[in-house]
Write an enzyme that holds these catalytic residues in place. Structure first.
Site, PDB file in Angstrom:
ATOM      1  N   GLU A   1      32.896  37.553  41.807  1.00  0.00           N
ATOM      2  CA  GLU A   1      33.481  38.564  42.689  1.00  0.00           C
ATOM      3  C   GLU A   1      32.409  39.376  43.416  1.00  0.00           C
ATOM      4  O   GLU A   1      32.644  39.915  44.492  1.00  0.00           O
ATOM      5  CB  GLU A   1      34.363  39.499  41.858  1.00  0.00           C
ATOM      6  CG  GLU A   1      35.717  39.751  42.489  1.00  0.00           C
ATOM      7  CD  GLU A   1      36.670  40.448  41.536  1.00  0.00           C
ATOM      8  OE1 GLU A   1      37.441  39.729  40.873  1.00  0.00           O
ATOM      9  OE2 GLU A   1      36.642  41.679  41.429  1.00  0.00           O
TER      10      GLU A   1
ATOM     11  N   HIS B   1      31.258  16.742  25.179  1.00  0.00           N
ATOM     12  CA  HIS B   1      32.090  15.556  24.972  1.00  0.00           C
ATOM     13  C   HIS B   1      33.177  15.441  26.034  1.00  0.00           C
ATOM     14  O   HIS B   1      34.058  14.597  25.930  1.00  0.00           O
ATOM     15  CB  HIS B   1      32.692  15.596  23.565  1.00  0.00           C
ATOM     16  CG  HIS B   1      31.626  15.547  22.503  1.00  0.00           C
ATOM     17  ND1 HIS B   1      31.226  14.389  21.885  1.00  0.00           N
ATOM     18  CD2 HIS B   1      30.820  16.534  22.001  1.00  0.00           C
ATOM     19  CE1 HIS B   1      30.247  14.655  21.030  1.00  0.00           C
ATOM     20  NE2 HIS B   1      29.981  15.959  21.092  1.00  0.00           N
TER      21      HIS B   1
ATOM     22  N   LYS C   1      46.155  40.950  46.595  1.00  0.00           N
ATOM     23  CA  LYS C   1      47.053  42.011  46.125  1.00  0.00           C
ATOM     24  C   LYS C   1      48.022  42.416  47.240  1.00  0.00           C
ATOM     25  O   LYS C   1      49.204  42.602  47.026  1.00  0.00           O
ATOM     26  CB  LYS C   1      46.241  43.231  45.663  1.00  0.00           C
ATOM     27  CG  LYS C   1      45.493  43.018  44.344  1.00  0.00           C
ATOM     28  CD  LYS C   1      44.804  44.295  43.892  1.00  0.00           C
ATOM     29  CE  LYS C   1      44.001  44.090  42.617  1.00  0.00           C
ATOM     30  NZ  LYS C   1      43.288  45.275  42.152  1.00  0.00           N
TER      31      LYS C   1
END
Ligand code: PA5
Length: 418
Positions: free
Chosen positions: A277, A298, A411
């Site tokens: 951010e 793995h 937002k």
């Protein structure tokens, strides 16, 4: 703490050290963009004994109940979760802390409410802006539950608010309803707020030694910020920032932060938000990813060894951890007789070395951050070191480390769409 760049491969971090130094000056003198949001730099020094005592008192009160639910998202929950997961045993925590309001999944919240249905719990809702939808919806849900079960007055005593001091719905709610409130300083942004009550209150409730955590952050802040401490050898944050920039310039546009314990998964998530951010703007920024080895060797080991060479790795290496000894076995049919009697941590640290050597040979620049052990003091130092390096790194890339226009855009869209 030590940042070891001996494994950087053919990338020369000295090529960018001067730019990193300049960026550090920008951060320290406040001459860069967003400079009014540098309050976090002084948090370890600014936090008083009285602040810590008040947190401890509140934590004690909360612990009279059966559990705490922390409602917050992004910078408002990742820091607390990082430290709690790192330092509290998942199998033996003496006080349950749950996280909610960090997504919009109804099933998760139903399950949590069901789980709490016979418990008296507190809620700590955390939102700097006080207007974020995820924790706000969750607050409605948990308040309703508490109100239905204990009545409005008692429910009010069970809800604690951590928010900015000036604006925001949460601030209004807390004031009008007289809820216990902790303040997020105006000059500290969400992802830099772990050393405010945002992080410290849940940590204190978890029974952690927040005083030592703050001490660790203060000790390293004094080292990193000392005027004359601007060499890569003596200043790990500067070294790390210069290394990242050198890698970025060499086409390594992705960074994987690797730990060798699941206890640091949440710390890596906190780091991912911090760098993602802060740097990812104006068409720039290293894409931050995380892995837990040896587990992910793995699943991702092949890619790291042999995939597109656009990635760098940073390893967190814990020197001292647990003294579990690998037992002898009468048959040794598993072929591991040579490991009998040796501490498991030795094998884990060999895996650090093994992965670094293999990946570096495969063309991945690698750095190693060595911390002596996982405890509150070292966690405080690590958090602060990453924050300081992030400030330098973002300024060195030419972006404002302290805004998040992209998050605000999401937002706003949510509000409009709903
Ligand atoms: O770092 C930031 O500012 C953001 O990631 C915020 O922490 C996140 O969006 C939550 O915001 P708030 O604390 O205002 O609810």
């Amino acid at each position: 703490m030590k940042v070891d760049l001996a494994y950087t491969g053919n990338i020369d971090p000295n090529s960018t050290i001067e730019e990193a130094r300049e960026a550090r000056r920008t951060l320290e003198t406040g001459s860069g963009k967003g400079s009014h949001m540098r309050g976090w730099l002084n948090l370890p020094r600014r936090t008083t004994k009285k602040d810590l005592l008040s947190l401890a008192d509140t934590a004690r009160e909360i612990r009279r109940n059966d559990a705490l639910v922390v409602l917050g998202i992004g910078g408002s929950n990742l820091g607390a979760q990082a430290v709690i997961d790192a330092l509290v045993s998942p199998f033996a925590s003496d006080f349950p802390i749950f996280f909610g309001g960090n997504h919009l999944d109804p099933d998760y919240h139903t399950a949590l409410l069901d789980h709490l249905s016979d418990k008296r719990y507190c809620v700590n809702v955390i939102s700097k802006s006080g207007n974020t939808m995820e924790p706000a919806i969750a607050l409605r849900l948990f308040r309703q539950d508490l109100t239905d079960r204990f009545g409005p007055e008692e429910a009010g005593k069970l809800v604690l608010v951590t928010t900015g001091s000036k604006t925001g719905c949460l601030n209004d709610i807390a004031r009008v309803e007289g809820l216990t409130t902790f303040v997020v300083p105006e000059d500290v942004g969400g992802r830099f707020s772990v050393l405010t009550p945002v992080g410290l209150l849940p940590m204190a409730v978890a029974g952690l030694d927040v005083g030592s955590l703050v001490d660790g952050a203060r000790e390293i802040s004094e080292i990193l910020r000392a005027d004359d401490n601007d060499t890569a050898d003596s200043n790990p944050a500067l070294a790390y920032a210069a290394y990242r920039l050198a890698c970025y310039r060499a086409g390594k546009k992705n960074e994987v932060l690797v730990s060798f314990t699941p206890r640091l998964r949440s710390l890596c998530e906190w780091w991912r938000q911090l760098f993602g951010e802060s740097e990812g703007k104006d068409g720039k920024g290293i894409f931050p990813a995380t892995s837990t080895y040896t587990t992910d060797l793995h699943s991702m080991g092949q890619w790291m060894q042999d995939g597109e060479r656009n990635v760098m790795e940073t390893f967190i290496d814990i020197v001292a951890s647990g003294d579990l000894i690998i037992p002898a076995s009468s048959s040794d049919m598993d072929g591991l007789g040579h490991l009998a009697g040796r501490p498991m941590r030795e094998v884990n640290r060999t895996a650090v070395e093994g992965a670094i050597r293999a990946h570096r040979d495969g063309g991945v620049p690698c750095a190693r951050i060595e911390i002596p052990s996982l405890d509150a003091r070292n966690m405080g130092a690590l958090l602060y070191m990453f924050e300081y390096a992030c400030g330098i790194s973002a300024y060195a890339m030419g972006v404002n480390p302290f805004d998040q226009p992209g998050v605000e855009a999401f937002k706003k869209n949510m509000k409009d769409l709903l």
